[in-house]
Design a protein around this motif. Sequence first.
Motif, PDB file in Angstrom:
ATOM      1  N   VAL A 195      51.733  79.240  89.420  1.00 53.28           N
ATOM      2  CA  VAL A 195      51.883  80.594  89.546  1.00 53.28           C
ATOM      3  C   VAL A 195      51.274  81.629  90.409  1.00 53.28           C
ATOM      4  CG1 VAL A 195      52.032  79.917  86.901  1.00 53.28           C
ATOM      5  CG2 VAL A 195      49.642  80.725  87.951  1.00 53.28           C
ATOM      6  N   ARG A 196      50.712  81.057  91.559  1.00 54.83           N
ATOM      7  CA  ARG A 196      50.192  81.977  92.297  1.00 54.83           C
ATOM      8  C   ARG A 196      50.047  81.247  93.863  1.00 54.83           C
ATOM      9  NH1 ARG A 196      46.671  79.467  89.563  1.00 54.83           N
ATOM     10  NH2 ARG A 196      46.253  81.240  88.108  1.00 54.83           N
ATOM     11  N   ASN A 197      49.973  82.191  94.923  1.00 55.92           N
ATOM     12  CA  ASN A 197      49.434  81.375  96.073  1.00 55.92           C
ATOM     13  C   ASN A 197      48.116  80.904  96.271  1.00 55.92           C
ATOM     14  OD1 ASN A 197      48.410  81.440  99.017  1.00 55.92           O
ATOM     15  ND2 ASN A 197      50.513  81.796  99.311  1.00 55.92           N
ATOM     16  N   LYS A 198      47.654  79.639  96.658  1.00 56.20           N
ATOM     17  CA  LYS A 198      46.360  79.265  96.649  1.00 56.20           C
ATOM     18  C   LYS A 198      45.285  80.211  97.093  1.00 56.20           C
ATOM     19  CE  LYS A 198      46.121  76.224 100.480  1.00 56.20           C
ATOM     20  NZ  LYS A 198      45.730  74.720 100.939  1.00 56.20           N
TER      21      LYS A 198
ATOM     22  N   ALA B 245      52.774  76.983 100.940  1.00 60.32           N
ATOM     23  CA  ALA B 245      53.339  76.913  99.336  1.00 60.32           C
ATOM     24  C   ALA B 245      52.048  76.090  98.559  1.00 60.32           C
ATOM     25  CB  ALA B 245      54.560  75.608  99.475  1.00 60.32           C
TER      26      ALA B 245
ATOM     27  N   SER C   9      50.873  87.430  94.362  1.00 60.75           N
ATOM     28  CA  SER C   9      49.662  87.232  93.952  1.00 60.75           C
ATOM     29  C   SER C   9      48.888  87.686  94.985  1.00 60.75           C
ATOM     30  CB  SER C   9      49.684  85.579  93.558  1.00 60.75           C
ATOM     31  OG  SER C   9      49.704  85.042  94.610  1.00 60.75           O
TER      32      SER C   9
ATOM     33  N   TRP D 185      48.239  71.500  93.737  1.00 64.77           N
ATOM     34  CA  TRP D 185      48.588  71.456  92.481  1.00 64.77           C
ATOM     35  C   TRP D 185      47.411  71.089  91.304  1.00 64.77           C
ATOM     36  CZ3 TRP D 185      49.481  67.660  88.850  1.00 64.77           C
ATOM     37  CH2 TRP D 185      50.177  67.901  87.621  1.00 64.77           C
TER      38      TRP D 185
ATOM     39  N   ASN E 129      48.729  76.019  92.239  1.00 68.22           N
ATOM     40  CA  ASN E 129      49.937  76.714  93.096  1.00 68.22           C
ATOM     41  C   ASN E 129      51.106  77.056  92.528  1.00 68.22           C
ATOM     42  OD1 ASN E 129      50.523  73.887  92.762  1.00 68.22           O
ATOM     43  ND2 ASN E 129      51.791  74.391  94.677  1.00 68.22           N
TER      44      ASN E 129
ATOM     45  N   ALA F 113      55.264  82.284 100.066  1.00 69.95           N
ATOM     46  CA  ALA F 113      55.336  81.748  98.778  1.00 69.95           C
ATOM     47  C   ALA F 113      54.121  82.471  97.924  1.00 69.95           C
ATOM     48  CB  ALA F 113      55.108  80.180  98.796  1.00 69.95           C
ATOM     49  N   GLY F 114      54.469  82.799  96.909  1.00 73.81           N
ATOM     50  CA  GLY F 114      53.625  83.532  96.164  1.00 73.81           C
ATOM     51  C   GLY F 114      53.026  85.016  96.497  1.00 73.81           C
ATOM     52  N   GLU F 115      54.013  85.418  97.219  1.00 74.13           N
ATOM     53  CA  GLU F 115      53.538  86.938  97.876  1.00 74.13           C
ATOM     54  C   GLU F 115      53.057  87.821  96.900  1.00 74.13           C
ATOM     55  OE1 GLU F 115      55.751  90.511 100.167  1.00 74.13           O
ATOM     56  OE2 GLU F 115      56.802  88.505  99.988  1.00 74.13           O
TER      57      GLU F 115
END
Length: 457
Positions: free
Chosen positions: A22-25, A12, A61, A17, A20, A57-59
């Motif tokens: 709107v996207r996966n880092k 995550a 992106s 932050w 993170n 999380a953020g798949e």
Amino acid sequence: MIRTAILLAAGAGVRFWPYNVVRNKCAFPIANVPAIRRLSDDLAALGVTRQVVVVGAGEASIRAALRGAAAEIVFARQARPDGTAAAALLGAASIDDDLLVVAGDIVTDRANLAALRDRFERDRPLAAALVQPLGAESSLDWLIPFVDNGVLHGVEGHSRDGDRRFCGVYAFRPEALPFLRDNPALVRVGVGGMPPVDAEIVQSLQMMVDEGERVATVDAPGFHVDLDKPWHILEANARVIDAMAAALDGDRIDPTARVHDGADIRGRLILGPGAEIGNRAVVEGDLWLGAGAKALNGAIIQGRAVVGRETVLRDYCLIGAHSSLGARGIYGHGAEFSGVALDTVYCYHYCEIWGVVGMAVDFGAATVCGNLRFDDRATVWRINGRPEIPTTAANAAYFGDFCRTGVNAIIMPGRRLGAYSICGPGVILRDDLPDRAMVMVEQQVTTRPWGPERYGW
């Protein structure tokens, strides 16, 4: 030779932050290339062309970042964030060959990947790990290896001791997979430490050592940055731009690009189709100018910089060294920017920004970042409630995606603005601004009668 890699991109990234949200880092761009895409392409260049990417999380992106990659890519979804060992085991479910396991949120020299692979293939230990000297960083922030002559002797999480840290790059023989499967989900820590319930790969390495297996370590010969916290973005960006410059052997100018005779050029130029450097522009270092991008009418670029496609620099704006600007941005009259900006950032005029700026951020005129404290000290941050002092860029400003500022907003040192937030006109922002929040100033106005009679008429 190793032909298969597992890229871990399911976390995550809460310490990252506001980037993170709107996207996966792992998909955050460094010098305008997503970190995981840079890794994937480097691995493919080394012959590691079969890649399993573990997502969570953020798949979306991650999938977008890897679209068109050179490698043969398969995705595996980790339903719950159970740790890196569990993610690696999931990715290795149908693999019976030697493999690399690489954290997707690292920015690392290709030479590091090659050095680990070569050592592993030459000496054939059960496993191998890339490690790096700590430098100015505290051992309390990292997973620490204890090494003797290139052999791992122990592991400790957030140790009080140690002079190296793990880099998130590992090599395994198939016989090592049971150690990932049987991971106890508690990394070894010192007395008084409190590890989270997470199956970390390094604890599987400790299990191998405990059972007499040989685990090799390789000191990273090149640069390496873990994108763990926001200030690491600026560090990684500078390292990558310097590496890009070291690989240059001259100008590369597309036939459709234009350079005005009145421009002052002091570096090498890498210009895409339709790129333009106009009259009175000053370029003081190597410049990568994307397709359709322009530096016009006295724009000043103070050192090495990367500018994305269709971005316009104009009217005596000032761009700092080691800056990276995304696509379709505008940096106009009197605007000063230094750092990393993603796509569609508008910095029209009279701004002074140093830091990291997310996607589609609009700066009101005369927005200023106060990047120097009166006591000349670094700002103390809070990451998940824990106080930390960044080793670099503690006093930079960090703007989340889709936020904006009003005219004359002042951002104090080290402050973060969350995604979808607004810092209103005239606000002096002294604390971090949460996601989806707006802060405004209420002005107290006094109206009194006034006129020529006040002057004795």
